[in-house]
Write a protein that holds these residues in place. Structure first.
Motif, PDB file in Angstrom:
ATOM      1  N   GLN A  65     -22.118  -0.165 -13.076  1.00 22.45           N
ATOM      2  CA  GLN A  65     -22.306  -1.019 -11.893  1.00 22.45           C
ATOM      3  C   GLN A  65     -23.380  -0.448 -10.960  1.00 22.45           C
ATOM      4  O   GLN A  65     -24.188  -1.198 -10.404  1.00 22.45           O
ATOM      5  N   PHE A  66     -23.396   0.869 -10.806  1.00 20.23           N
ATOM      6  CA  PHE A  66     -24.409   1.518  -9.987  1.00 20.23           C
ATOM      7  C   PHE A  66     -25.800   1.278 -10.586  1.00 20.23           C
ATOM      8  O   PHE A  66     -26.749   0.948  -9.864  1.00 20.23           O
ATOM      9  N   ASP A  67     -25.922   1.420 -11.898  1.00 21.91           N
ATOM     10  CA  ASP A  67     -27.202   1.180 -12.568  1.00 21.91           C
ATOM     11  C   ASP A  67     -27.680  -0.254 -12.363  1.00 21.91           C
ATOM     12  O   ASP A  67     -28.879  -0.492 -12.180  1.00 21.91           O
ATOM     13  N   ALA A  68     -26.772  -1.215 -12.384  1.00 25.49           N
ATOM     14  CA  ALA A  68     -27.135  -2.613 -12.148  1.00 25.49           C
ATOM     15  C   ALA A  68     -27.625  -2.800 -10.714  1.00 25.49           C
ATOM     16  O   ALA A  68     -28.613  -3.515 -10.472  1.00 25.49           O
ATOM     17  N   LEU A  69     -26.962  -2.157  -9.768  1.00 22.28           N
ATOM     18  CA  LEU A  69     -27.393  -2.214  -8.369  1.00 22.28           C
ATOM     19  C   LEU A  69     -28.791  -1.609  -8.223  1.00 22.28           C
ATOM     20  O   LEU A  69     -29.659  -2.177  -7.553  1.00 22.28           O
ATOM     21  N   VAL A  70     -29.030  -0.490  -8.873  1.00 20.86           N
ATOM     22  CA  VAL A  70     -30.339   0.159  -8.824  1.00 20.86           C
ATOM     23  C   VAL A  70     -31.401  -0.764  -9.431  1.00 20.86           C
ATOM     24  O   VAL A  70     -32.481  -0.935  -8.852  1.00 20.86           O
TER      25      VAL A  70
ATOM     26  N   THR B 148     -32.370  -3.355  -7.003  1.00 22.76           N
ATOM     27  CA  THR B 148     -33.072  -2.775  -5.866  1.00 22.76           C
ATOM     28  C   THR B 148     -34.511  -2.419  -6.228  1.00 22.76           C
ATOM     29  O   THR B 148     -35.431  -2.610  -5.423  1.00 22.76           O
ATOM     30  N   ILE B 149     -34.717  -1.925  -7.425  1.00 26.67           N
ATOM     31  CA  ILE B 149     -36.056  -1.513  -7.880  1.00 26.67           C
ATOM     32  C   ILE B 149     -37.048  -2.676  -7.810  1.00 26.67           C
ATOM     33  O   ILE B 149     -38.225  -2.469  -7.521  1.00 26.67           O
ATOM     34  N   GLU B 150     -36.575  -3.876  -8.040  1.00 26.17           N
ATOM     35  CA  GLU B 150     -37.480  -5.030  -7.972  1.00 26.17           C
ATOM     36  C   GLU B 150     -38.174  -5.108  -6.622  1.00 26.17           C
ATOM     37  O   GLU B 150     -39.374  -5.363  -6.555  1.00 26.17           O
ATOM     38  N   GLY B 151     -37.462  -4.899  -5.538  1.00 26.39           N
ATOM     39  CA  GLY B 151     -38.067  -4.904  -4.216  1.00 26.39           C
ATOM     40  C   GLY B 151     -38.920  -3.682  -3.953  1.00 26.39           C
ATOM     41  O   GLY B 151     -39.975  -3.763  -3.304  1.00 26.39           O
ATOM     42  N   ILE B 152     -38.495  -2.539  -4.458  1.00 23.06           N
ATOM     43  CA  ILE B 152     -39.218  -1.291  -4.229  1.00 23.06           C
ATOM     44  C   ILE B 152     -40.601  -1.330  -4.867  1.00 23.06           C
ATOM     45  O   ILE B 152     -41.555  -0.778  -4.326  1.00 23.06           O
TER      46      ILE B 152
ATOM     47  N   GLN C 148     -19.271   2.512  -2.998  1.00 22.63           N
ATOM     48  CA  GLN C 148     -18.088   2.126  -3.767  1.00 22.63           C
ATOM     49  C   GLN C 148     -18.116   2.667  -5.202  1.00 22.63           C
ATOM     50  O   GLN C 148     -17.090   2.730  -5.865  1.00 22.63           O
ATOM     51  N   HIS C 149     -19.289   3.060  -5.673  1.00 20.11           N
ATOM     52  CA  HIS C 149     -19.446   3.541  -7.048  1.00 20.11           C
ATOM     53  C   HIS C 149     -19.493   5.061  -7.156  1.00 20.11           C
ATOM     54  O   HIS C 149     -19.509   5.601  -8.258  1.00 20.11           O
TER      55      HIS C 149
END
Length: 115
Positions: free
Chosen positions: A28-33, A36-40, A91-92
């Motif tokens: 789940q953390f990897d999916a969040l990252v 997020t990377i798309e915006g970064i 949360q992760h």
């Protein structure tokens, strides 16, 4: 000229070591990252933003971040995608360790040329 006199002082870098709760939390953390990377990727002052998994530590993620300046880092922190990541990540995780780095010497990505 001594080593200290030749030291590079530009840029602003940090590493962050995140330990996730378990394999599901890591996924789940990897999916969040990934979201997020798309915006970064569109942040002009973010020169390097790379996520690593240390060998033999499948629940750990180590981020290496290099910004053009402290102001560029602050601009990154002020982005909506970064704020969302900061709110959702806890949360992760079981732990977070941050190290700010002083640059001495190195090779950095080429500056983007104006077209």
């Amino acid at each position: 000229m001594t080593f200290k006199e030749e030291a590079v002082t530009s840029g602003y870098a940090l590493t962050v070591r995140f330990t996730t709760r378990d394999a599901d939390a890591a996924e789940q953390f990897d999916a969040l990252v990934a979201r997020t990377i798309e915006g970064i990727r569109s942040e002009p002052g973010t020169l390097v933003y790379v996520v690593h998994v240390p060998e033999g530590e499948p629940l750990v993620r180590v981020f290496y971040e290099l910004y053009a300046s402290r102001d560029a880092f602050q601009a990154h922190e002020d982005q909506a995608h970064t704020k969302h990541f900061l709110q959702e990540r806890e949360q992760h995780l079981t732990s977070t360790e941050v190290a700010f780095l002083d640059e001495l010497v190195g090779k950095r990505p080429a500056e983007r040329e104006e077209t």
